[in-house]
Structures are given as structure tokens and as C-alpha cells.
Design an enzyme around this catalytic site. Structure first.
Site, PDB file in Angstrom:
ATOM      1  N   LYS A 139       6.893  72.426  41.961  1.00 18.44           N
ATOM      2  CA  LYS A 139       7.531  71.357  41.534  1.00 18.44           C
ATOM      3  C   LYS A 139       6.478  70.262  42.518  1.00 18.44           C
ATOM      4  CE  LYS A 139       8.946  69.460  45.022  1.00 18.44           C
ATOM      5  NZ  LYS A 139       8.420  69.492  46.408  1.00 18.44           N
ATOM      6  N   ASP A 226       9.454  64.061  45.419  1.00 21.95           N
ATOM      7  CA  ASP A 226       9.289  65.165  46.242  1.00 21.95           C
ATOM      8  C   ASP A 226      10.443  66.024  46.447  1.00 21.95           C
ATOM      9  OD1 ASP A 226       7.427  67.086  47.790  1.00 21.95           O
ATOM     10  OD2 ASP A 226       8.191  66.184  49.529  1.00 21.95           O
ATOM     11  N   HIS A 231      15.090  69.299  44.702  1.00 15.88           N
ATOM     12  CA  HIS A 231      16.079  70.095  45.704  1.00 15.88           C
ATOM     13  C   HIS A 231      17.403  69.198  45.944  1.00 15.88           C
ATOM     14  CE1 HIS A 231      12.177  71.660  46.449  1.00 15.88           C
ATOM     15  NE2 HIS A 231      11.854  71.164  47.553  1.00 15.88           N
TER      16      HIS A 231
HETATM   17  C1  BG6 Z   1       8.870  70.824  49.495  1.00 14.84           C
HETATM   18  C2  BG6 Z   1       8.558  69.554  49.816  1.00 14.84           C
HETATM   19  O1  BG6 Z   1       9.158  70.917  48.309  1.00 14.84           O
HETATM   20  O2  BG6 Z   1       9.990  70.854  50.402  1.00 14.84           O
HETATM   21  C3  BG6 Z   1       8.032  68.985  51.070  1.00 14.84           C
HETATM   22  O3  BG6 Z   1       7.043  69.231  48.967  1.00 14.84           O
HETATM   23  C4  BG6 Z   1       9.179  69.334  52.247  1.00 14.84           C
HETATM   24  O4  BG6 Z   1       7.578  67.616  51.420  1.00 14.84           O
HETATM   25  C5  BG6 Z   1       9.597  70.764  51.781  1.00 14.84           C
HETATM   26  O5  BG6 Z   1       8.558  69.434  53.605  1.00 14.84           O
HETATM   27  C6  BG6 Z   1      10.774  71.249  52.696  1.00 14.84           C
HETATM   28  O6  BG6 Z   1      11.157  72.527  52.601  1.00 14.84           O
HETATM   29  P1  BG6 Z   1      12.252  73.244  53.543  1.00 14.84           P
HETATM   30  O7  BG6 Z   1      12.388  74.585  52.827  1.00 14.84           O
HETATM   31  O8  BG6 Z   1      11.284  73.317  54.971  1.00 14.84           O
HETATM   32  O9  BG6 Z   1      13.233  72.368  53.751  1.00 14.84           O
END
Ligand code: BG6
Length: 444
Positions: A139, A226, A231
Site C-alpha cells: 500500500k 499512508d 490501516h
Molecule cells: C506503514 C506506514 O504502512 O505502517 C508507515 O507506511 C508506518 O509510515 C507503519 O510507520 C506503521 O506500522 P506499525 O506496524 O509499526 O504500526
């Protein structure tokens, strides 16, 4: 079956932080016969890449066992590919064929900036991949609704849908997968999971780190594309879908689509949006001196269906905040009952689904000890020792299990949900500054 795992962007940030450590763990378990081709632009030979990995080893491999690291490194070949050079893809495919033998499969993991997907797709045919080979797309999938459709159409010209794995690593997190279990494998929560009892829902994914060396990438996307588009909206759908017909990828996606189609930003939604940028962002490598890119976003929205209408839902994410914490909080309504007046205020019930860094479920309720009202907390403790989400997802891809990967129409609907927000952002020249290590912008 033998798997040749081809990692494009093998010296990039994501490969370093998440993918290489995950594939290392998969290899260590010894269940799969895996060879790895690390692809990059750099003029490395194998030894250069091994050295690069050794240096990472100290910092990134949870397992510091020298034999394990050595065994892993032996599985890797480095291959230089310049993304718009067809002859590089031909060389790569020769290497793949040498390694995979007759019945093996290839998995291409594109850990490159999404704007490079087109270059890959323009040249991928030169690799002569089999129908059983697979491609993992990171993504954000596109930059907005139109570009995501364009990208998907292009992918469909080169690959069958069966071969395409669109990853959202939050779906591989154990505590995110647990949401469906929590809601539907218990009798006691679903009857109150609606607007008669819920006052508001808050979902946040706070990060303490900044953009690091990803300034170039981040400038093109910002927090909305992002984190929010993928998410956070994915977590929201899991909290709000109706019970799927069965536990398979299509039934769950069908329910997600219904939710996404009924999400509404309020009429005067501009009032319900906060965009912020941490102080010091403009000095990060790759960031423009006048950049208005948001590193923080908070929005209020509503799901317009009989179960959720009237419940405000707040989605928030930001970088350089006080602490890393991802949570879904369901706040229940206040019972203003005079029966308990003499015991002090009765607190609202609350369910807290902690996704990270701890993976707990906390339920807050009222009770009495002696003559005092007390708030109690009942806890489902998952611990912190679960697999890295990427490990789960890559293993699922090796096994051909698509349940945790995202169907295109779900992504498409997510872009539609954010359409007005993106237009607002593009037209807005104002961004709230906030201090690093704070709770985000102070907003009146
Ligand atoms: C990624 C983003 O998808 O998820 C990043 O591109 C972010 O910017 C990351 O830092 C966060 O992932 P997690 O699993 O550490 O919460």
C-alpha cells in the site's frame, strides 16, 4: 514446494524494518524451502549485500544467533535491476528459473515506492512468470480513486487476480484478526454493539517515530494516504461489519464493502478534520521547504446504517507523538440513574481493544467495594510475543491463503470514502504545527 522470494527494494526502509526480518523468521522455522533474490538498484554483488545484512543484523534480527543469520544469508542472491531496463528483468528471470527448478513458485514482493509499480508492470512480461507465481503489492494502492483503478487495470493486463496479493500489514496483526473473534465468537458483546448502547468509537494509530529516511515517499502521500485510507479504515470495517457468511476472504470483503459504502463524512466535515505537521518535519531529508504534507490527521465520520447511525466515530493517526499506541475504544452511553447517586458518578462502560504495543482487551465496568463505587477492569491478555504481521502474511502468500489480503473493490471504496477529504486537503493551505512528543496539534 520450493519458493523463490524476489524482494524488489531490498535495501529500502520497509525491507529492512519488516520484510527481511520476517522472511528470516520464516526461513528459520525450516518449514519451507525458500531461496531469496534481493533486488535493488545499487551496484552490489552478493558479498556487498551480505555485508549490508551483517551490519543490519545487530540492529534488526531479533535472533542474534550467528548460525541462523549465516544460514539465512546463504539463501540470498543479490540482483541489480533498474526498473525501466527490460534486459535487467530478463537476467532476473534467468536467475529465478535457475533457482526454482521445475515445480517451484516465484513470489515477487514489490517493496518499492508505489509510483514505480508502473515501471515494473511495463516490464514484468519479460520475466515470463507462470500462472502459479504471485506478486505482492504494498500500500498505498494508487494515489487516489482514479489512479488506483488505472493501476488495477494495468495489473489485470499482466496478472490473473489469483496471482495478485494486495497487502495491508495491519490485517496480519494478531490483535486485528482477533476483532472478528471477539465480536462474533461471544454472545455478550454483539447485542450491545449498536447505537442504542454505544456513545462513540475512537480508533487511533499513534506513532512516536517520524518519517525517518522516507521523506521523498511521504511527501507524495502524507498521513491520510499512508495510514488512514488503509490501516485505519480496515480496522474500522472489522469493528463494524455484520457477521460474515463464512470465514473466507470473499465473505469478509463483501461485508466490508457494505460498511464502506455507508460511511459518511458529516455535512460540514471541514469542521471535523484536523490536519497537523510535527515541528521539524520540514528539515527531514526529501521534504520540501514549504511542504504542507500532513503527518497527523484526525477525522470524525459516521456509518449510516441501522446499527450505527448517530454514533460519532473518530479516526486519528500521527507521527512523532508521545508514544506508539494503536487502540480501538468503544465508549458506551452514560446511565444517569439516580439509584446510585449517593455513590458518586457512575462511569461509562468502555471496551478497549489494544492492538499494539500491548495486545490486550480491557473491559471497564462499575462495581461496589464497601461503601464506595469503583471502576473495575477485566483484561484479556494476549502478551507481546506474537509474530510480526509480515511474517504471517508472507507465509500466507507462500501457502496461497488470501484471507488477509485486500480485494480491489474494498480498496476502491476506501478511496471513495476519502474523496472529499483529499479534495479538502489539496485546497487547504493551512496545517497545524505540533511539538514532537506531544499528543498532536492543539486545536480550538
Ligand atoms: C506503514 C506506514 O504502512 O505502517 C508507515 O507506511 C508506518 O509510515 C507503519 O510507520 C506503521 O506500522 P506499525 O506496524 O509499526 O504500526
Amino acid at each position: 514446494m520450493k519458493t523463490v522470494f524476489v524482494l524488489f527494494g531490498s535495501t529500502g526502509d520497509l525491507a529492512r524494518r519488516k520484510i527481511l526480518p520476517s522472511i528470516f523468521e520464516i526461513c528459520k522455522s525450516g518449514k519451507d524451502d525458500i531461496k531469496i533474490i534481493a533486488v535493488g538498484r545499487r551496484d552490489f554483488d552478493n558479498n556487498d549485500f551480505y555485508e549490508y545484512l551483517w551490519n543490519l543484523g545487530k540492529e534488526f534480527f531479533i535472533d542474534q544467533n550467528i548460525d541462523n543469520i549465516n544460514n539465512f544469508i546463504k539463501k540470498i542472491d543479490y540482483q541489480k535491476v533498474v526498473l525501466d531496463k527490460q534486459e535487467d528483468y530478463i537476467k532476473l528471470s534467468e536467475k529465478i528459473n535457475d533457482l526454482k527448478g521445475k515445480n517451484g513458485q516465484t513470489i515477487i514482493h514489490l517493496s518499492v515506492s508505489p509510483e514505480h509499480y508502473h515501471l515494473f508492470l511495463d516490464n514484468a512480461k519479460a520475466m515470463n512468470l507462470d500462472k502459479k507465481d504471485k506478486v505482492i503489492f504494498e500500500k498505498p494502492f494508487g494515489n487516489d480513486l482514479n489512479s488506483s483503478i488505472e493501476l488495477n487495470n494495468k495489473i489485470n493486463l499482466v496478472f490473473d487476480e489469483e496471482q495478485v496479493y494486495r497487502i495491508d500489514h495491519y490485517l496480519g496483526k494478531e490483535a486485528v484478526q482477533n476483532i472478528i473473534f471477539f465480536r462474533f465468537a461471544n454472545l455478550i458483546f454483539e447485542p450491545i454493539w449498536n447505537n442504542k448502547y454505544i456513545d462513540n468509537i475512537q480508533i487511533f494509530a499513534n506513532e512516536s517515530i517520524g518519517v525517518g529516511d522516507r521523506g521523498d515517499y511521504y511527501e507524495n502521500y502524507g498521513a491520510i494516504k499512508d495510514m488512514l485510507q488503509n490501516h485505519l479504515l480496515q480496522m474500522l470495517t472489522l469493528v463494524s461489519i455484520e457477521k460474515p457468511k463464512s470465514f473466507d476472504a470473499n465473505s469478509i470483503s463483501d461485508e466490508k464493502i457494505k460498511i464502506l459504502k455507508s460511511i459518511k463524512l458529516g455535512k460540514n466535515f471541514e469542521k471535523d478534520i484536523i490536519l497537523g505537521q510535527y515541528k521539524g518535519y520540514l528539515q527531514e531529508k526529501g521534504v520540501g521547504t514549504n511542504s504542507k504534507t500532513e503527518t497527523y490527521v484526525s477525522i470524525k465520520l459516521e456509518i449510516n446504517n441501522s446499527r450505527f447511525t448517530g454514533i460519532p466515530i473518530y479516526l486519528t493517526t500521527g507521527k512523532c507523538l508521545k508514544e506508539k499506541s494503536t487502540k480501538i475504544i468503544i465508549n458506551f452511553k452514560n446511565i444517569s440513574d439516580s439509584l446510585f447517586e449517593s455513590f458518586g458518578n457512575i462511569k461509562n462502560n468502555k471496551i478497549e481493544l489494544e492492538i499494539q504495543t500491548d495486545e490486550n482487551i480491557n473491559i471497564y465496568f462499575n462495581g461496589k467495594i464497601d461503601e464506595n463505587r469503583k471502576e473495575f477492569k477485566s483484561k484479556f491478555e494476549k502478551g507481546t510475543n506474537t509474530k510480526e504481521a509480515y511474517e504471517k502474511l508472507i507465509k500466507d502468500c507462500i501457502d496461497g491463503n488470501k484471507i488477509l489480503f485486500t480485494r480491489f473493490d474494498v480498496l476502491q471504496e476506501s478511496w471513495i470514502v476519502l474523496n472529499d477529504l483529499l479534495t479538502y486537503k489539496n485546497n487547504s493551505n493551512h496545517i497545524n504545527q505540533y511539538d514532537k512528543g506531544s499528543d498532536g496539534p492543539i486545536y480550538n
